[in-house]
Design a protein around this motif. Sequence first.
Motif, PDB file in Angstrom:
ATOM      1  N   GLU A  96      17.974 -13.993  25.603  1.00 41.78           N
ATOM      2  CA  GLU A  96      17.495 -14.680  26.802  1.00 41.78           C
ATOM      3  C   GLU A  96      16.549 -15.843  26.463  1.00 41.78           C
ATOM      4  OE1 GLU A  96      14.470 -11.391  26.108  1.00 41.78           O
ATOM      5  OE2 GLU A  96      16.585 -11.691  25.783  1.00 41.78           O
ATOM      6  N   ILE A  97      16.143 -15.938  25.207  1.00 41.06           N
ATOM      7  CA  ILE A  97      15.268 -17.031  24.766  1.00 41.06           C
ATOM      8  C   ILE A  97      16.000 -17.798  23.674  1.00 41.06           C
ATOM      9  CG2 ILE A  97      13.096 -17.643  23.654  1.00 41.06           C
ATOM     10  CD1 ILE A  97      11.905 -15.073  24.753  1.00 41.06           C
ATOM     11  N   ALA A  98      16.327 -19.049  23.932  1.00 40.74           N
ATOM     12  CA  ALA A  98      17.033 -19.866  22.932  1.00 40.74           C
ATOM     13  C   ALA A  98      16.207 -19.923  21.653  1.00 40.74           C
ATOM     14  CB  ALA A  98      17.275 -21.268  23.470  1.00 40.74           C
ATOM     15  N   GLY A  99      16.820 -19.552  20.527  1.00 41.25           N
ATOM     16  CA  GLY A  99      16.121 -19.584  19.247  1.00 41.25           C
ATOM     17  C   GLY A  99      15.311 -18.351  18.949  1.00 41.25           C
ATOM     18  N   GLY A 100      15.180 -17.447  19.898  1.00 40.51           N
ATOM     19  CA  GLY A 100      14.444 -16.221  19.663  1.00 40.51           C
ATOM     20  C   GLY A 100      12.953 -16.392  19.868  1.00 40.51           C
ATOM     21  N   GLU A 101      12.207 -15.393  19.444  1.00 42.83           N
ATOM     22  CA  GLU A 101      10.755 -15.389  19.595  1.00 42.83           C
ATOM     23  C   GLU A 101      10.125 -15.293  18.216  1.00 42.83           C
ATOM     24  OE1 GLU A 101       7.328 -12.614  21.685  1.00 42.83           O
ATOM     25  OE2 GLU A 101       9.407 -12.413  22.310  1.00 42.83           O
ATOM     26  N   ALA A 102       9.217 -16.217  17.909  1.00 44.75           N
ATOM     27  CA  ALA A 102       8.588 -16.256  16.590  1.00 44.75           C
ATOM     28  C   ALA A 102       7.743 -15.008  16.358  1.00 44.75           C
ATOM     29  CB  ALA A 102       7.730 -17.505  16.452  1.00 44.75           C
ATOM     30  N   LEU A 103       7.934 -14.393  15.191  1.00 45.92           N
ATOM     31  CA  LEU A 103       7.141 -13.230  14.804  1.00 45.92           C
ATOM     32  C   LEU A 103       6.156 -13.555  13.687  1.00 45.92           C
ATOM     33  CD1 LEU A 103       9.759 -10.336  14.640  1.00 45.92           C
ATOM     34  CD2 LEU A 103       7.936 -10.629  16.307  1.00 45.92           C
ATOM     35  N   ALA A 104       6.598 -14.376  12.727  1.00 43.78           N
ATOM     36  CA  ALA A 104       5.758 -14.635  11.554  1.00 43.78           C
ATOM     37  C   ALA A 104       6.210 -15.917  10.885  1.00 43.78           C
ATOM     38  CB  ALA A 104       5.853 -13.470  10.568  1.00 43.78           C
ATOM     39  N   GLY A 105       5.336 -16.455  10.077  1.00 42.56           N
ATOM     40  CA  GLY A 105       5.680 -17.652   9.326  1.00 42.56           C
ATOM     41  C   GLY A 105       4.751 -17.830   8.144  1.00 42.56           C
ATOM     42  N   LEU A 106       5.257 -18.492   7.152  1.00 47.69           N
ATOM     43  CA  LEU A 106       4.482 -18.771   5.949  1.00 47.69           C
ATOM     44  C   LEU A 106       4.567 -20.271   5.694  1.00 47.69           C
ATOM     45  CD1 LEU A 106       2.917 -17.652   3.492  1.00 47.69           C
ATOM     46  CD2 LEU A 106       5.118 -17.355   2.354  1.00 47.69           C
ATOM     47  N   LEU A 107       3.428 -20.957   5.802  1.00 47.16           N
ATOM     48  CA  LEU A 107       3.395 -22.385   5.545  1.00 47.16           C
ATOM     49  C   LEU A 107       3.467 -22.606   4.037  1.00 47.16           C
ATOM     50  CD1 LEU A 107       3.110 -25.220   6.753  1.00 47.16           C
ATOM     51  CD2 LEU A 107       0.634 -24.986   6.472  1.00 47.16           C
ATOM     52  N   ARG A 108       4.466 -23.374   3.615  1.00 44.64           N
ATOM     53  CA  ARG A 108       4.672 -23.617   2.188  1.00 44.64           C
ATOM     54  C   ARG A 108       4.827 -25.118   1.955  1.00 44.64           C
ATOM     55  NH1 ARG A 108       9.686 -20.243   0.397  1.00 44.64           N
ATOM     56  NH2 ARG A 108      10.669 -21.688   1.818  1.00 44.64           N
ATOM     57  N   PRO A 109       4.518 -25.570   0.739  1.00 45.85           N
ATOM     58  CA  PRO A 109       4.709 -26.992   0.423  1.00 45.85           C
ATOM     59  C   PRO A 109       6.180 -27.376   0.518  1.00 45.85           C
ATOM     60  CG  PRO A 109       3.560 -25.849  -1.370  1.00 45.85           C
ATOM     61  CD  PRO A 109       3.966 -24.815  -0.370  1.00 45.85           C
ATOM     62  N   GLY A 110       6.434 -28.656   0.681  1.00 42.58           N
ATOM     63  CA  GLY A 110       7.795 -29.155   0.822  1.00 42.58           C
ATOM     64  C   GLY A 110       8.719 -28.756  -0.306  1.00 42.58           C
ATOM     65  N   GLY A 111       8.206 -28.595  -1.500  1.00 39.56           N
ATOM     66  CA  GLY A 111       9.041 -28.252  -2.641  1.00 39.56           C
ATOM     67  C   GLY A 111       9.146 -26.761  -2.911  1.00 39.56           C
ATOM     68  N   ALA A 112       8.699 -25.920  -1.973  1.00 40.72           N
ATOM     69  CA  ALA A 112       8.772 -24.468  -2.174  1.00 40.72           C
ATOM     70  C   ALA A 112      10.221 -24.038  -2.353  1.00 40.72           C
ATOM     71  CB  ALA A 112       8.160 -23.735  -0.978  1.00 40.72           C
ATOM     72  N   GLY A 113      10.429 -23.075  -3.227  1.00 39.00           N
ATOM     73  CA  GLY A 113      11.777 -22.589  -3.512  1.00 39.00           C
ATOM     74  C   GLY A 113      12.414 -21.909  -2.311  1.00 39.00           C
ATOM     75  N   SER A 114      13.725 -22.040  -2.201  1.00 37.99           N
ATOM     76  CA  SER A 114      14.449 -21.440  -1.078  1.00 37.99           C
ATOM     77  C   SER A 114      14.531 -19.930  -1.200  1.00 37.99           C
ATOM     78  CB  SER A 114      15.866 -22.013  -1.008  1.00 37.99           C
ATOM     79  OG  SER A 114      15.818 -23.362  -0.686  1.00 37.99           O
ATOM     80  N   ASN A 115      14.802 -19.428  -2.398  1.00 39.67           N
ATOM     81  CA  ASN A 115      14.999 -17.984  -2.541  1.00 39.67           C
ATOM     82  C   ASN A 115      13.848 -17.332  -3.302  1.00 39.67           C
ATOM     83  OD1 ASN A 115      15.728 -19.145  -4.956  1.00 39.67           O
ATOM     84  ND2 ASN A 115      17.363 -17.703  -5.385  1.00 39.67           N
ATOM     85  N   THR A 116      12.649 -17.592  -2.848  1.00 37.92           N
ATOM     86  CA  THR A 116      11.460 -16.982  -3.437  1.00 37.92           C
ATOM     87  C   THR A 116      11.262 -15.611  -2.801  1.00 37.92           C
ATOM     88  OG1 THR A 116      10.538 -19.190  -3.688  1.00 37.92           O
ATOM     89  CG2 THR A 116       9.019 -17.347  -3.915  1.00 37.92           C
ATOM     90  N   ALA A 117      11.564 -14.574  -3.557  1.00 38.19           N
ATOM     91  CA  ALA A 117      11.538 -13.213  -3.014  1.00 38.19           C
ATOM     92  C   ALA A 117      10.168 -12.843  -2.474  1.00 38.19           C
ATOM     93  CB  ALA A 117      11.984 -12.217  -4.082  1.00 38.19           C
ATOM     94  N   ALA A 118       9.121 -13.189  -3.177  1.00 38.29           N
ATOM     95  CA  ALA A 118       7.767 -12.824  -2.733  1.00 38.29           C
ATOM     96  C   ALA A 118       7.480 -13.401  -1.350  1.00 38.29           C
ATOM     97  CB  ALA A 118       6.732 -13.303  -3.738  1.00 38.29           C
ATOM     98  N   ASP A 119       7.932 -14.628  -1.085  1.00 39.99           N
ATOM     99  CA  ASP A 119       7.722 -15.233   0.231  1.00 39.99           C
ATOM    100  C   ASP A 119       8.518 -14.494   1.304  1.00 39.99           C
ATOM    101  OD1 ASP A 119       6.123 -17.054  -1.063  1.00 39.99           O
ATOM    102  OD2 ASP A 119       7.495 -18.752  -0.812  1.00 39.99           O
ATOM    103  N   HIS A 120       9.761 -14.150   1.011  1.00 37.03           N
ATOM    104  CA  HIS A 120      10.586 -13.412   1.972  1.00 37.03           C
ATOM    105  C   HIS A 120       9.977 -12.039   2.269  1.00 37.03           C
ATOM    106  CE1 HIS A 120      13.611 -16.488   1.238  1.00 37.03           C
ATOM    107  NE2 HIS A 120      14.296 -16.001   2.265  1.00 37.03           N
ATOM    108  N   VAL A 121       9.511 -11.348   1.237  1.00 38.06           N
ATOM    109  CA  VAL A 121       8.901 -10.023   1.423  1.00 38.06           C
ATOM    110  C   VAL A 121       7.645 -10.144   2.275  1.00 38.06           C
ATOM    111  CG1 VAL A 121       7.760  -8.109   0.217  1.00 38.06           C
ATOM    112  CG2 VAL A 121       9.891  -9.057  -0.686  1.00 38.06           C
TER     113      VAL A 121
END
Length: 174
Positions: A41-66
């Motif tokens: 019912e909400i386009a895009g869903g509802e934000a739960l969490a986020g981690l601000l990272r520099p522009g060059g942060a790796g895409s598959n950084t496991a620690a960030d995903h965890v």
Amino acid sequence: MHIDIDATLVLDHSDNKEKAGATWKKTYGHHPLLAFVDRPEIAGGEALAGLLRPGGAGSNTAADHVSVLAQALAGLPARWRPDPDHRDDPDKPAVLVRCDTAGATHDFADACRAAAWVLLRLPVDWRVQDAVDTLNIGQCWYPTIDTDGGIREGAWVAEATNLVNLSSWRRGPG
């Protein structure tokens, strides 16, 4: 309940923003990793969490995903948090964590299994195609159920865990 975890690029036109940096698209800004609960019912869903990272942060950084997964689950009301010790209890919520191939690391998969259910999207190669062929021959597909309990038109699901040999999925830095 579905939690989607993905990164995005946020451009910055100034070089003095905290944690901003060069991106892989040769721009400047941030590469935050975000978690949203899927709410149709909400386009895009509802934000739960986020981690601000520099522009060059790796895409598959496991620690960030965890980290984002832990924040997302902690951000849910207590009654909606999954209980890994009671996965089969119909009174406990089931959470499916969805992520693209950037989240396809062993450490993140392990964290998802420990906290909730997990679905990782992996590229379709010959192993996956063979599994799909086997599922088709065996007529093993089931209609997908929406969050309201109805049948989702045109969507099907099947269990392929034991059909795809992931022994070559290397363990490495995450």
